[in-house]
Design an enzyme around this catalytic site. Structure first.
Site, PDB file in Angstrom:
ATOM      1  N   ARG A  28       0.849  -1.187   0.000  1.00 41.87           N
ATOM      2  CA  ARG A  28       0.000   0.000   0.000  1.00 41.87           C
ATOM      3  C   ARG A  28       0.880   1.232   0.000  1.00 41.87           C
ATOM      4  O   ARG A  28       1.727   1.401   0.870  1.00 41.87           O
ATOM      5  CB  ARG A  28      -0.908  -0.010   1.231  1.00 41.87           C
ATOM      6  CG  ARG A  28      -2.012   1.021   1.201  1.00 41.87           C
ATOM      7  CD  ARG A  28      -2.831   0.949   2.470  1.00 41.87           C
ATOM      8  NE  ARG A  28      -3.418  -0.362   2.666  1.00 41.87           N
ATOM      9  CZ  ARG A  28      -4.010  -0.750   3.799  1.00 41.87           C
ATOM     10  NH1 ARG A  28      -4.065   0.075   4.817  1.00 41.87           N
ATOM     11  NH2 ARG A  28      -4.522  -1.953   3.902  1.00 41.87           N
ATOM     12  N   SER A 122      -7.783  -0.672   1.008  1.00 40.00           N
ATOM     13  CA  SER A 122      -8.695  -0.841   2.138  1.00 40.00           C
ATOM     14  C   SER A 122      -9.429   0.465   2.442  1.00 40.00           C
ATOM     15  O   SER A 122     -10.105   1.009   1.588  1.00 40.00           O
ATOM     16  CB  SER A 122      -7.923  -1.365   3.348  1.00 40.00           C
ATOM     17  OG  SER A 122      -8.790  -1.680   4.413  1.00 40.00           O
ATOM     18  N   HIS A 123      -9.283   0.974   3.656  1.00 38.12           N
ATOM     19  CA  HIS A 123     -10.042   2.124   4.129  1.00 38.12           C
ATOM     20  C   HIS A 123      -9.356   3.455   3.832  1.00 38.12           C
ATOM     21  O   HIS A 123      -9.846   4.501   4.263  1.00 38.12           O
ATOM     22  CB  HIS A 123     -10.264   2.006   5.635  1.00 38.12           C
ATOM     23  CG  HIS A 123      -8.987   1.798   6.396  1.00 38.12           C
ATOM     24  ND1 HIS A 123      -8.279   0.621   6.345  1.00 38.12           N
ATOM     25  CD2 HIS A 123      -8.290   2.621   7.213  1.00 38.12           C
ATOM     26  CE1 HIS A 123      -7.198   0.730   7.094  1.00 38.12           C
ATOM     27  NE2 HIS A 123      -7.175   1.932   7.637  1.00 38.12           N
ATOM     28  N   ASP A 293     -16.184  -0.234   4.556  1.00 37.23           N
ATOM     29  CA  ASP A 293     -15.005   0.417   3.995  1.00 37.23           C
ATOM     30  C   ASP A 293     -14.938   0.166   2.493  1.00 37.23           C
ATOM     31  O   ASP A 293     -15.833  -0.459   1.903  1.00 37.23           O
ATOM     32  CB  ASP A 293     -13.731  -0.039   4.703  1.00 37.23           C
ATOM     33  CG  ASP A 293     -13.320  -1.463   4.373  1.00 37.23           C
ATOM     34  OD1 ASP A 293     -14.171  -2.246   3.915  1.00 37.23           O
ATOM     35  OD2 ASP A 293     -12.146  -1.811   4.577  1.00 37.23           O
ATOM     36  N   ASP A 295     -13.245  -1.761   0.409  1.00 37.79           N
ATOM     37  CA  ASP A 295     -13.237  -3.092  -0.209  1.00 37.79           C
ATOM     38  C   ASP A 295     -14.171  -4.081   0.479  1.00 37.79           C
ATOM     39  O   ASP A 295     -14.196  -5.258   0.136  1.00 37.79           O
ATOM     40  CB  ASP A 295     -11.813  -3.656  -0.245  1.00 37.79           C
ATOM     41  CG  ASP A 295     -11.228  -3.938   1.129  1.00 37.79           C
ATOM     42  OD1 ASP A 295     -11.478  -3.129   2.035  1.00 37.79           O
ATOM     43  OD2 ASP A 295     -10.540  -4.955   1.293  1.00 37.79           O
ATOM     44  N   ASP A 297     -14.514  -5.333   3.652  1.00 36.42           N
ATOM     45  CA  ASP A 297     -14.207  -6.296   4.708  1.00 36.42           C
ATOM     46  C   ASP A 297     -14.343  -5.709   6.113  1.00 36.42           C
ATOM     47  O   ASP A 297     -14.283  -6.448   7.097  1.00 36.42           O
ATOM     48  CB  ASP A 297     -12.821  -6.920   4.517  1.00 36.42           C
ATOM     49  CG  ASP A 297     -11.681  -5.910   4.529  1.00 36.42           C
ATOM     50  OD1 ASP A 297     -11.960  -4.696   4.644  1.00 36.42           O
ATOM     51  OD2 ASP A 297     -10.512  -6.332   4.412  1.00 36.42           O
ATOM     52  N   ARG A 298     -14.562  -4.408   6.239  1.00 39.73           N
ATOM     53  CA  ARG A 298     -14.766  -3.780   7.540  1.00 39.73           C
ATOM     54  C   ARG A 298     -16.165  -3.168   7.593  1.00 39.73           C
ATOM     55  O   ARG A 298     -16.725  -2.803   6.558  1.00 39.73           O
ATOM     56  CB  ARG A 298     -13.721  -2.689   7.796  1.00 39.73           C
ATOM     57  CG  ARG A 298     -12.285  -3.179   7.753  1.00 39.73           C
ATOM     58  CD  ARG A 298     -11.337  -1.986   7.837  1.00 39.73           C
ATOM     59  NE  ARG A 298      -9.989  -2.352   7.475  1.00 39.73           N
ATOM     60  CZ  ARG A 298      -8.937  -2.298   8.299  1.00 39.73           C
ATOM     61  NH1 ARG A 298      -9.109  -1.908   9.541  1.00 39.73           N
ATOM     62  NH2 ARG A 298      -7.737  -2.636   7.885  1.00 39.73           N
ATOM     63  N   GLU A 381     -11.139  -8.375  14.852  1.00 37.97           N
ATOM     64  CA  GLU A 381     -10.129  -7.396  15.240  1.00 37.97           C
ATOM     65  C   GLU A 381     -10.815  -6.098  15.649  1.00 37.97           C
ATOM     66  O   GLU A 381     -11.924  -5.795  15.185  1.00 37.97           O
ATOM     67  CB  GLU A 381      -9.175  -7.128  14.077  1.00 37.97           C
ATOM     68  CG  GLU A 381      -8.407  -8.349  13.617  1.00 37.97           C
ATOM     69  CD  GLU A 381      -7.448  -8.049  12.482  1.00 37.97           C
ATOM     70  OE1 GLU A 381      -6.345  -8.623  12.486  1.00 37.97           O
ATOM     71  OE2 GLU A 381      -7.793  -7.248  11.598  1.00 37.97           O
ATOM     72  N   SER A 383     -10.173  -3.294  14.645  1.00 39.50           N
ATOM     73  CA  SER A 383     -10.177  -2.363  13.516  1.00 39.50           C
ATOM     74  C   SER A 383     -11.384  -2.584  12.612  1.00 39.50           C
ATOM     75  O   SER A 383     -11.287  -2.500  11.400  1.00 39.50           O
ATOM     76  CB  SER A 383      -8.875  -2.485  12.724  1.00 39.50           C
ATOM     77  OG  SER A 383      -8.652  -3.823  12.333  1.00 39.50           O
ATOM     78  N   LYS A 394     -12.005 -11.221   6.637  1.00 37.32           N
ATOM     79  CA  LYS A 394     -13.054 -10.525   7.374  1.00 37.32           C
ATOM     80  C   LYS A 394     -14.130 -10.116   6.371  1.00 37.32           C
ATOM     81  O   LYS A 394     -13.850  -9.919   5.193  1.00 37.32           O
ATOM     82  CB  LYS A 394     -12.505  -9.339   8.140  1.00 37.32           C
ATOM     83  CG  LYS A 394     -11.555  -8.419   7.393  1.00 37.32           C
ATOM     84  CD  LYS A 394     -10.949  -7.428   8.375  1.00 37.32           C
ATOM     85  CE  LYS A 394      -9.921  -6.532   7.707  1.00 37.32           C
ATOM     86  NZ  LYS A 394      -8.623  -7.200   7.516  1.00 37.32           N
TER      87      LYS A 394
END
Length: 567
Positions: A28, A122-123, A293, A295, A297-298, A381, A383, A394
């Site tokens: 990243r 990600s985020h 988020d 992608d 996963d959160r 997690e 996060s 996740k």
């Protein structure tokens, strides 16, 4: 397949020293680095592909997806061209390049692919001035383990050339199969463009009681929900699953068009950035809210009037209510996993259910090993990530459907469910504070000096008085993890200070950022008495934070007045 075979070219290149994947095989970096530095992306993609043994790579199938952020289409084209040149036989790609991270894991497992490449940061923000990332998932559908990430990094440091088919062009918008003849290849190279939601949706149908959720979301006494995709990858999933399949009104879903810059917003589902959702929920019209988020996963859960469910509480509450989910009634519950910085709320549930709980370093790859070995059914997690052994990632939408299933079964509001949980198990007050964008050298010395201080034997038993509070140090360590499956040892995963009343302070360097560094500070305090469950977390934790700032001198050494408060 028309015309002459497409040429396969070998292009000379020079290595970069900064292509070490962070946790889970991901690189990243600022988008400008990928876009502007010569061969920066091809170098890393070649390193990923070369990390797969040649005999496993030749003719294999891989999955490719992105969260739709800026530079994704260009990067997808490069990945396709290089996969073809490196002997990959077939690629499965989401329509328009879109696939959520959970969906990539799902497809890898469903079709037994060799792995997958996910283009996401990600985020992190998108756009030309934002972040871009490349993540490699292995054959079990989970993030690359450290041994694979290390191999990728070693290759990236010595790379001299990469192979590519620059004339190969695909139509990402057209569903179906596209085939290409390549020079020196006996079989055609195939690309299959698939609906990004279908295969994943079919899996969800086997996990949940969709009729129960649909009854909750429709009819005269329906639960009104508000779901914010934050202009990331989750828009098509929210619309197809929650609206089309489960009957939620179309206006339940907001910000569902994936945008390259996420509408100029930070696609991070927390109280700091999901302010549009938070304000809508504060009005009292909606009984359930969630945000995802970039992608997918959160996730974040909100109840009526903006009642916030912390990720650690969400994980523990899901664990305590798994019997509401048909999948777990059938499969049983073998164990739980949480990252070390995540609050110990899950541990109390595990103890009551008489199942083991595994404390791992941050990073989903550690859970994958536990799940593959049959030790772990649910993990999470702090996060904002939670998942189960249905995948090796996740999964934000899965977590939302779990919550809706619990609400449908218990016939209670979000807040009632959370308060009942606190009454039974006690409340774990918890906060994470992020000191972002720091000089790596500064963070190194802060953590070095702090480790020397807290791991010295004389630190045990020290008392810290803050106002009317007195905290006595019971245990300290630099956390290391011995994988119970393969015996792999992972060291220096954060500094822990555990006090005699079970309060905790944790300092950890984040491995997710690139050029700059982040120190994360976590504080946790347990309150058993229900009369103490209505306090503000930061007020409860302020004495612990004062101790943390005193011993770390983080403000004095970084010039910062304060951190970003995440949870």
């Amino acid at each position: 397949m028309e015309g002459s075979p497409i040429p396969v070219l070998t292009v000379p290149t020079a290595p970069y020293e900064d292509q070490r994947p962070a946790g889970g095989g991901g690189l990243r970096r600022p988008t400008g680095l990928f876009e502007g530095q010569r061969n920066y992306l091809p170098n890393f993609i070649q390193s990923v592909l070369s990390s797969i043994d040649l005999r496993d790579r030749q003719g294999c199938t891989m999955v490719v997806g992105s969260d739709g952020r800026y530079f994704s289409r260009t990067a997808t084209e490069i990945v396709v061209q290089m996969a073809a040149a490196n002997g990959i036989g077939r690629l499965i790609i989401g329509q328009n390049g879109i696939l959520s991270t959970p969906a990539v894991s799902c497809i890898i497992r469903k079709i037994k692919a060799a792995g997958g490449i996910i283009l996401t940061a990600s985020h992190c923000p998108g756009g030309p001035g934002g972040e871009f990332g490349v993540k490699f998932n292995v054959a079990n559908g989970g993030p690359a383990p450290d041994v694979v990430s290390d191999k990728i990094y070693q290759i990236s440091k010595t790379i001299e050339e990469y192979t590519i088919c620059p004339d190969l062009r695909i139509d990402l918008s057209r569903l179906g199969r596209q085939e290409f003849d390549l020079e020196n290849k006996f079989k055609p190279f195939r690309v299959e463009i698939v609906d990004p939601v279908d295969i994943y949706l079919n899996l969800l149908r086997t996990i949940f009681d969709f009729n129960a959720i649909k009854s909750l979301l429709t009819g005269p006494s329906q639960l009104k929900i508000r779901i914010d995709a934050m202009h990331g990858v989750m828009g098509p999933y929210v619309r197809k699953v929650l609206c089309d399949e489960l009957g939620a009104p179309a206006n339940s879903a907001i910000n569902c068009v994936p945008l390259e810059d996420f509408g100029g917003q930070h696609p991070d589902p927390n109280l700091t950035y999901a302010t549009t959702l938070l304000e809508a929920m504060k009005g009292g019209e909606y009984g359930f809210g969630a945000a995802f988020d970039a992608d997918g996963d959160r996730y974040m859960i909100l109840g009526q009037n903006g009642f916030f469910v912390s990720p650690s509480d969400s994980l523990a509450i899901i664990a305590a209510n798994l019997s509401c989910i048909p999948y777990f009634r059938q499969m049983g519950v073998r164990g739980f996993g949480r990252s070390m910085p995540t609050s110990t709320a899950l541990d109390r549930v595990a103890k009551s259910m008489k199942v083991p709980v595994y404390e791992t370093p941050a990073g989903w790859r550690f859970f994958s090993n536990l799940m593959d070995s049959g030790r772990c059914s649910l993990c999470g997690e702090e996060s904002f990530g939670t998942g189960s052994d249905h995948l090796r990632e996740k999964d934000g939408l899965w977590a939302v459907l779990v919550w809706l299933s619990i609400i449908a079964a218990r016939k209670q509001s979000v807040e009632e469910i959370v308060r009942d949980h606190w009454a039974k198990f006690g409340r774990h007050y918890y906060c994470r504070f992020d000191y972002e964008g720091l000089e790596p050298k500064t963070t190194y010395y802060i953590m070095r000096d702090l480790e020397a201080l807290v791991t010295d034997k004389s630190f045990i038993g020290q008392q810290f008085a803050v106002g009317s509070h007195v905290y006595s140090v019971a245990k300290t360590d630099s956390f290391e993890y011995v994988d119970p499956v393969d015996g792999t040892v992972t060291k220096k995963q954060g500094l822990r200070i555990i006090f005699s009343d079970a309060s905790r302070l944790i300092f950890r360097l984040s491995s997710s950022s690139g050029v700059r560094a982040t120190i994360r500070l976590y504080a946790e305090s347990y309150e058993r008495d229900p009369s103490g469950h209505d306090q503000e977390p930061q007020a409860v934790l302020s004495p612990l934070i004062a101790i943390a700032l005193k011993i770390s001198q983080i403000h004095e050494r970084t010039g910062r007045r304060g951190p970003t408060v995440i949870t």
